[in-house]
Design a protein around this motif. Structure first.
Motif, PDB file in Angstrom:
ATOM      1  N   MET A   1      11.626 -45.339 -23.669  1.00 28.44           N
ATOM      2  CA  MET A   1      11.543 -44.376 -22.305  1.00 28.44           C
ATOM      3  C   MET A   1      11.135 -42.981 -23.925  1.00 28.44           C
ATOM      4  O   MET A   1      10.473 -42.008 -23.647  1.00 28.44           O
ATOM      5  N   VAL A   2      12.385 -42.738 -24.406  1.00 27.60           N
ATOM      6  CA  VAL A   2      12.357 -42.018 -25.913  1.00 27.60           C
ATOM      7  C   VAL A   2      11.227 -41.590 -26.529  1.00 27.60           C
ATOM      8  O   VAL A   2      10.562 -41.254 -26.670  1.00 27.60           O
ATOM      9  N   ALA A   3      10.664 -43.236 -26.950  1.00 30.38           N
ATOM     10  CA  ALA A   3       9.616 -43.284 -27.656  1.00 30.38           C
ATOM     11  C   ALA A   3       8.158 -42.922 -27.107  1.00 30.38           C
ATOM     12  O   ALA A   3       7.470 -42.656 -27.696  1.00 30.38           O
ATOM     13  N   THR A   4       8.311 -42.833 -25.454  1.00 29.06           N
ATOM     14  CA  THR A   4       7.097 -42.421 -25.300  1.00 29.06           C
ATOM     15  C   THR A   4       7.129 -40.678 -25.601  1.00 29.06           C
ATOM     16  O   THR A   4       6.327 -39.831 -25.073  1.00 29.06           O
ATOM     17  N   LEU A   5       8.323 -39.837 -25.735  1.00 28.04           N
ATOM     18  CA  LEU A   5       8.133 -38.425 -24.934  1.00 28.04           C
ATOM     19  C   LEU A   5       7.164 -37.938 -26.662  1.00 28.04           C
ATOM     20  O   LEU A   5       7.185 -38.491 -27.632  1.00 28.04           O
ATOM     21  N   GLY A   6       6.919 -36.923 -26.233  1.00 31.02           N
ATOM     22  CA  GLY A   6       5.750 -36.201 -27.621  1.00 31.02           C
ATOM     23  C   GLY A   6       7.151 -35.957 -29.049  1.00 31.02           C
ATOM     24  O   GLY A   6       8.565 -35.878 -28.502  1.00 31.02           O
ATOM     25  N   THR A   7       6.516 -35.131 -29.786  1.00 34.54           N
ATOM     26  CA  THR A   7       7.286 -35.084 -30.888  1.00 34.54           C
ATOM     27  C   THR A   7       8.305 -33.895 -30.588  1.00 34.54           C
ATOM     28  O   THR A   7       9.515 -33.655 -30.638  1.00 34.54           O
ATOM     29  N   ARG A   8       7.885 -32.748 -29.929  1.00 30.91           N
ATOM     30  CA  ARG A   8       8.140 -31.662 -29.743  1.00 30.91           C
ATOM     31  C   ARG A   8       9.308 -31.803 -28.703  1.00 30.91           C
ATOM     32  O   ARG A   8      10.471 -31.195 -28.913  1.00 30.91           O
ATOM     33  N   ALA A   9       8.791 -32.863 -27.763  1.00 30.73           N
ATOM     34  CA  ALA A   9      10.104 -32.873 -26.751  1.00 30.73           C
ATOM     35  C   ALA A   9      11.491 -33.807 -27.313  1.00 30.73           C
ATOM     36  O   ALA A   9      12.270 -33.702 -26.941  1.00 30.73           O
ATOM     37  N   ARG A  10      10.946 -34.633 -28.419  1.00 26.69           N
ATOM     38  CA  ARG A  10      11.788 -35.305 -29.007  1.00 26.69           C
ATOM     39  C   ARG A  10      12.468 -34.232 -29.565  1.00 26.69           C
ATOM     40  O   ARG A  10      14.403 -34.639 -29.982  1.00 26.69           O
ATOM     41  N   ILE A  11      12.581 -33.788 -29.830  1.00 28.20           N
ATOM     42  CA  ILE A  11      13.333 -33.466 -31.477  1.00 28.20           C
ATOM     43  C   ILE A  11      14.255 -32.155 -30.010  1.00 28.20           C
ATOM     44  O   ILE A  11      14.986 -31.898 -30.636  1.00 28.20           O
ATOM     45  N   LEU A  12      13.246 -31.698 -29.365  1.00 30.52           N
ATOM     46  CA  LEU A  12      14.320 -30.825 -28.209  1.00 30.52           C
ATOM     47  C   LEU A  12      15.658 -31.843 -28.024  1.00 30.52           C
ATOM     48  O   LEU A  12      16.405 -31.345 -27.218  1.00 30.52           O
ATOM     49  N   ASP A  13      15.320 -32.498 -27.163  1.00 28.27           N
ATOM     50  CA  ASP A  13      16.195 -33.839 -27.249  1.00 28.27           C
ATOM     51  C   ASP A  13      17.358 -34.185 -28.111  1.00 28.27           C
ATOM     52  O   ASP A  13      18.524 -33.909 -27.577  1.00 28.27           O
ATOM     53  N   VAL A  14      16.878 -34.288 -29.133  1.00 24.66           N
ATOM     54  CA  VAL A  14      18.243 -34.636 -29.879  1.00 24.66           C
ATOM     55  C   VAL A  14      18.704 -33.297 -29.974  1.00 24.66           C
ATOM     56  O   VAL A  14      19.806 -33.353 -30.033  1.00 24.66           O
ATOM     57  N   ALA A  15      17.917 -32.272 -30.646  1.00 21.62           N
ATOM     58  CA  ALA A  15      18.928 -31.469 -30.298  1.00 21.62           C
ATOM     59  C   ALA A  15      19.445 -30.664 -29.702  1.00 21.62           C
ATOM     60  O   ALA A  15      21.104 -29.880 -30.045  1.00 21.62           O
ATOM     61  N   SER A  16      19.089 -30.780 -28.109  1.00 21.45           N
ATOM     62  CA  SER A  16      20.281 -30.145 -27.295  1.00 21.45           C
ATOM     63  C   SER A  16      21.847 -31.778 -27.301  1.00 21.45           C
ATOM     64  O   SER A  16      22.723 -31.315 -26.755  1.00 21.45           O
ATOM     65  N   ARG A  17      21.587 -32.756 -27.475  1.00 25.28           N
ATOM     66  CA  ARG A  17      22.138 -33.404 -28.200  1.00 25.28           C
ATOM     67  C   ARG A  17      23.020 -33.226 -28.355  1.00 25.28           C
ATOM     68  O   ARG A  17      24.670 -33.372 -28.287  1.00 25.28           O
ATOM     69  N   LEU A  18      22.766 -32.793 -29.585  1.00 22.04           N
ATOM     70  CA  LEU A  18      23.474 -32.911 -30.837  1.00 22.04           C
ATOM     71  C   LEU A  18      24.568 -31.475 -30.657  1.00 22.04           C
ATOM     72  O   LEU A  18      25.681 -31.850 -30.964  1.00 22.04           O
ATOM     73  N   MET A  19      23.885 -30.384 -30.561  1.00 21.85           N
ATOM     74  CA  MET A  19      25.099 -29.389 -30.394  1.00 21.85           C
ATOM     75  C   MET A  19      25.872 -29.200 -29.531  1.00 21.85           C
ATOM     76  O   MET A  19      25.970 -28.533 -28.797  1.00 21.85           O
ATOM     77  N   MET A  20      25.254 -30.209 -28.227  1.00 23.86           N
ATOM     78  CA  MET A  20      25.823 -30.657 -26.999  1.00 23.86           C
ATOM     79  C   MET A  20      27.669 -30.791 -27.857  1.00 23.86           C
ATOM     80  O   MET A  20      28.813 -30.497 -27.912  1.00 23.86           O
ATOM     81  N   ARG A  21      26.865 -31.577 -28.449  1.00 21.30           N
ATOM     82  CA  ARG A  21      28.720 -32.685 -28.999  1.00 21.30           C
ATOM     83  C   ARG A  21      28.866 -31.501 -30.665  1.00 21.30           C
ATOM     84  O   ARG A  21      30.225 -31.550 -30.748  1.00 21.30           O
ATOM     85  N   GLN A  22      28.478 -31.262 -30.787  1.00 25.06           N
ATOM     86  CA  GLN A  22      29.116 -30.554 -32.426  1.00 25.06           C
ATOM     87  C   GLN A  22      28.621 -29.098 -32.910  1.00 25.06           C
ATOM     88  O   GLN A  22      29.088 -28.355 -32.833  1.00 25.06           O
ATOM     89  N   GLY A  23      28.365 -28.992 -31.115  1.00 27.48           N
ATOM     90  CA  GLY A  23      27.752 -27.145 -31.964  1.00 27.48           C
ATOM     91  C   GLY A  23      27.080 -26.387 -32.680  1.00 27.48           C
ATOM     92  O   GLY A  23      26.178 -27.367 -32.811  1.00 27.48           O
ATOM     93  N   TYR A  24      26.597 -25.440 -32.597  1.00 24.49           N
ATOM     94  CA  TYR A  24      25.506 -24.867 -33.466  1.00 24.49           C
ATOM     95  C   TYR A  24      25.894 -24.598 -34.288  1.00 24.49           C
ATOM     96  O   TYR A  24      24.939 -25.972 -34.801  1.00 24.49           O
TER      97      TYR A  24
END
Lengths: 191, 191
Positions: free
Chosen positions: B1-24
């Motif tokens: 599922m994640v693998a089918t995401l485009g590059t840009r979408a994958r970056i946003l997905d990871v970025a929002s998840r990491l920033m949720m846990r660790q902050g900006y």
DNA sequence: GTCTATAACGAGATAGAC
DNA sequence: GTCTATCTCGTTATAGAC
């Protein structure tokens, strides 16, 4: 006044203020040293636990400071519902006076470190428990049942916490005013 | 599922998840690139606004994701008080399933940047407004007066926000359960 | 669009003189 | 206890080949 504080106390004061505004990760020890007007090595002299140790003590420092404010605000009114409204007002003024910069002194640090730096997380947990304890005390003394007092204390602290963030982001006291009114209504519904 | 995401979408997905846990401040672009399995330069290719621009879009991304969850939970019950209880439960399960790591996806970033990075602060404000709007809609459709619906929406979101943090720190679902019950009680007191 | 390489800078932390 | 100097590493961001 600040000038009369000892070096260690000044470091803690500056550290907790900066971490409130910028969080744990966003605050550099070098900046703390500069603003507290001490040498970088002095920070490590007083806090050999490094940044994590300093942050942990800064959370405890802020905890006591905030608890004092909380206690004063709650004591300003005899009726617990009115006291919570007063508390919301005090916090709202504090927010506005700092141009919506200074909210809860430990939330930012808590969110960045929860589940990652146990030492800090535990200090945050202790602080939240103390604050809830003060609210629960107020309710208990006013004749609320033990279970009700404890549950209401949870929601009083949590709602104010969320409202503070909302007020900071929107730069208006409205969320705090609404929170005060709703919490009073909720408290009064238990008697 | 994640693998089918485009590059840009994958970056946003990871970025929002990491920033949720660790902050900006606690999230490095290098870490985002690594976990999204893209080259560092690709991040700058898709987000020429640098870290601030990426964070702003990550907040918007998380906003939409969270709004969807919110809407689904609210729609699961006809009665608005029951719907809020259901919402609190969904969030509590989400928290526990992540070992109390994943709370509100934007709070940490919001607190670190409020009053310091306007671009991000505005995206946060928009998100909070949208979430409140969904709750207010639910109440309005159930016959609540406009003013009541709007004020209750403030407190529903803010209380859940504070309860989430409390649940994360204490590693128990209790704050969420209490919040759900109290919010239902508050809502029901308006009719 | 993605690769490798690297510039420019600031971070946490330490050493040793005084 | 405080000073200056420094080490090492990680950070944001960019350049240029492919």
């Amino acid at each position: 006044m600040v000038a009369t504080l000892g070096t260690r106390a000044r470091i803690l004061d500056v550290a907790s203020r900066l971490m409130m505004r910028q969080g744990y990760e966003g605050t550099a020890i070098k900046q703390i040293a500069t603003e507290a007007q001490v040498a970088l090595s002095s920070v490590y002299h007083f806090f050999p636990g490094g940044k994590q140790g300093l942050a942990t003590e800064a959370v405890r420092h802020a905890d006591e400071h905030f608890a004092q404010m909380l206690q004063d605000a709650l004591a300003s009114k005899d009726d617990p519902a009115e006291a919570v409204v007063a508390l919301a007002w005090v916090v709202a003024e504090y927010l506005r006076d700092s141009d919506w910069q200074d909210g809860c002194p430990i939330t930012a640090t808590a969110l960045e470190t929860v589940g990652r730096i146990p030492e800090i997380q535990q200090a945050v947990e202790v602080a939240f428990e103390r604050w809830r304890g003060l609210v629960a005390d107020k309710l208990r003394r006013s004749g609320f049942a033990e279970a009700d007092a404890q549950e209401l204390a949870h929601t009083v602290i949590n709602t104010l916490e969320g409202a503070e963030l909302s007020a900071q982001v929107s730069r208006t006291p409205e969320p705090m005013e609404i929170a005060g009114r709703h919490l009073a209504r909720l408290i009064n519904s238990y008697r």
